[in-house]
Write a protein that holds these residues in place. Structure first.
Motif, PDB file in Angstrom:
ATOM      1  N   SER A   1       0.853  -1.185   0.000  1.00 14.78           N
ATOM      2  CA  SER A   1       0.000   0.000   0.000  1.00 14.78           C
ATOM      3  C   SER A   1       0.889   1.236   0.000  1.00 14.78           C
ATOM      4  O   SER A   1       1.651   1.462   0.938  1.00 14.78           O
ATOM      5  CB  SER A   1      -0.892  -0.006   1.251  1.00 14.78           C
ATOM      6  OG  SER A   1      -1.670   1.166   1.308  1.00 14.78           O
ATOM      7  N   THR A   2       0.797   2.018  -1.079  1.00 12.79           N
ATOM      8  CA  THR A   2       1.633   3.213  -1.209  1.00 12.79           C
ATOM      9  C   THR A   2       0.793   4.398  -1.680  1.00 12.79           C
ATOM     10  O   THR A   2      -0.302   4.231  -2.204  1.00 12.79           O
ATOM     11  CB  THR A   2       2.770   2.995  -2.231  1.00 12.79           C
ATOM     12  OG1 THR A   2       2.190   2.649  -3.492  1.00 12.79           O
ATOM     13  CG2 THR A   2       3.723   1.909  -1.777  1.00 12.79           C
ATOM     14  N   PHE A   3       1.365   5.578  -1.469  1.00 12.08           N
ATOM     15  CA  PHE A   3       0.742   6.776  -2.008  1.00 12.08           C
ATOM     16  C   PHE A   3       0.858   6.770  -3.520  1.00 12.08           C
ATOM     17  O   PHE A   3       1.825   6.232  -4.069  1.00 12.08           O
ATOM     18  CB  PHE A   3       1.427   8.042  -1.463  1.00 12.08           C
ATOM     19  CG  PHE A   3       1.203   8.264  -0.006  1.00 12.08           C
ATOM     20  CD1 PHE A   3      -0.035   8.671   0.472  1.00 12.08           C
ATOM     21  CD2 PHE A   3       2.229   8.074   0.899  1.00 12.08           C
ATOM     22  CE1 PHE A   3      -0.252   8.874   1.814  1.00 12.08           C
ATOM     23  CE2 PHE A   3       2.026   8.281   2.245  1.00 12.08           C
ATOM     24  CZ  PHE A   3       0.785   8.674   2.704  1.00 12.08           C
TER      25      PHE A   3
ATOM     26  N   ALA B   1       1.696   3.587   2.883  1.00 12.06           N
ATOM     27  CA  ALA B   1       0.526   4.333   3.351  1.00 12.06           C
ATOM     28  C   ALA B   1      -0.413   3.386   4.089  1.00 12.06           C
ATOM     29  O   ALA B   1      -0.572   2.231   3.699  1.00 12.06           O
ATOM     30  CB  ALA B   1      -0.205   4.954   2.166  1.00 12.06           C
TER      31      ALA B   1
ATOM     32  N   GLY C   1      -3.687   3.373   0.791  1.00  7.79           N
ATOM     33  CA  GLY C   1      -2.994   3.772  -0.419  1.00  7.79           C
ATOM     34  C   GLY C   1      -3.910   3.811  -1.621  1.00  7.79           C
ATOM     35  O   GLY C   1      -5.144   3.799  -1.509  1.00  7.79           O
TER      36      GLY C   1
ATOM     37  N   GLU D   1      -1.261   9.318   8.109  1.00  8.25           N
ATOM     38  CA  GLU D   1      -0.244   8.976   7.114  1.00  8.25           C
ATOM     39  C   GLU D   1       1.106   9.607   7.465  1.00  8.25           C
ATOM     40  O   GLU D   1       1.174  10.696   8.022  1.00  8.25           O
ATOM     41  CB  GLU D   1      -0.684   9.420   5.724  1.00  8.25           C
ATOM     42  CG  GLU D   1      -1.961   8.773   5.248  1.00  8.25           C
ATOM     43  CD  GLU D   1      -1.902   7.261   5.095  1.00  8.25           C
ATOM     44  OE1 GLU D   1      -0.805   6.673   5.166  1.00  8.25           O
ATOM     45  OE2 GLU D   1      -2.973   6.654   4.890  1.00  8.25           O
TER      46      GLU D   1
END
Length: 122
Positions: A21-23, A30, A33, A55
């Motif tokens: 899970s990322t921005f 995140a 995300g 965050e």
């Protein structure tokens, strides 16, 4: 939730999701995300307890994240085992390749005396 329930929910979530899970357009982890993804700790936070201000913080040094977890049914014990588990789960999500998650989760379960059963996860 007890340690086993926290581990089971997070392990199942990570292995089913299969991506970090990322921005958007970054590789920064995140809690929530892109495309609805959630990290190892983020999946334990109910939608009504989540807010974007969580965050960029870590579960072990942010009282707001801990409050969101408490509001989502996660109780912190006096011996620190829940926090230790959350830190280690967050570390697996944040630092390991997705292809290594199952082995890392199995090793963590063994280390903490928890059960790890992949049946029904994939």
């Amino acid at each position: 939730m007890n340690l086993q329930q926290i581990f089971d929910k997070t392990a199942s979530h990570l292995l089913k999701q299969g991506i970090q899970s990322t921005f958007e357009d970054t590789d920064r982890c995140a809690y929530r995300g892109q495309d609805g993804s959630m990290c190892a700790v983020g999946c334990l936070i109910n939608d009504d307890a989540y807010n974007w201000y969580l965050e960029g913080t870590s579960v072990d040094d942010c009282k707001k994240v801990q409050k969101a977890l408490r509001n989502s049914g996660i109780e912190f014990d006096t011996d620190g085992q829940v926090m230790r588990l959350l830190i280690m789960l967050q570390g697996i999500h944040d630092t390991k390749e997705e292809s290594d998650w199952a082995a890392s989760l199995r090793a963590l379960a063994n280390e903490l005396g928890l059960k790890f059963d992949m049946r029904g996860i994939r």
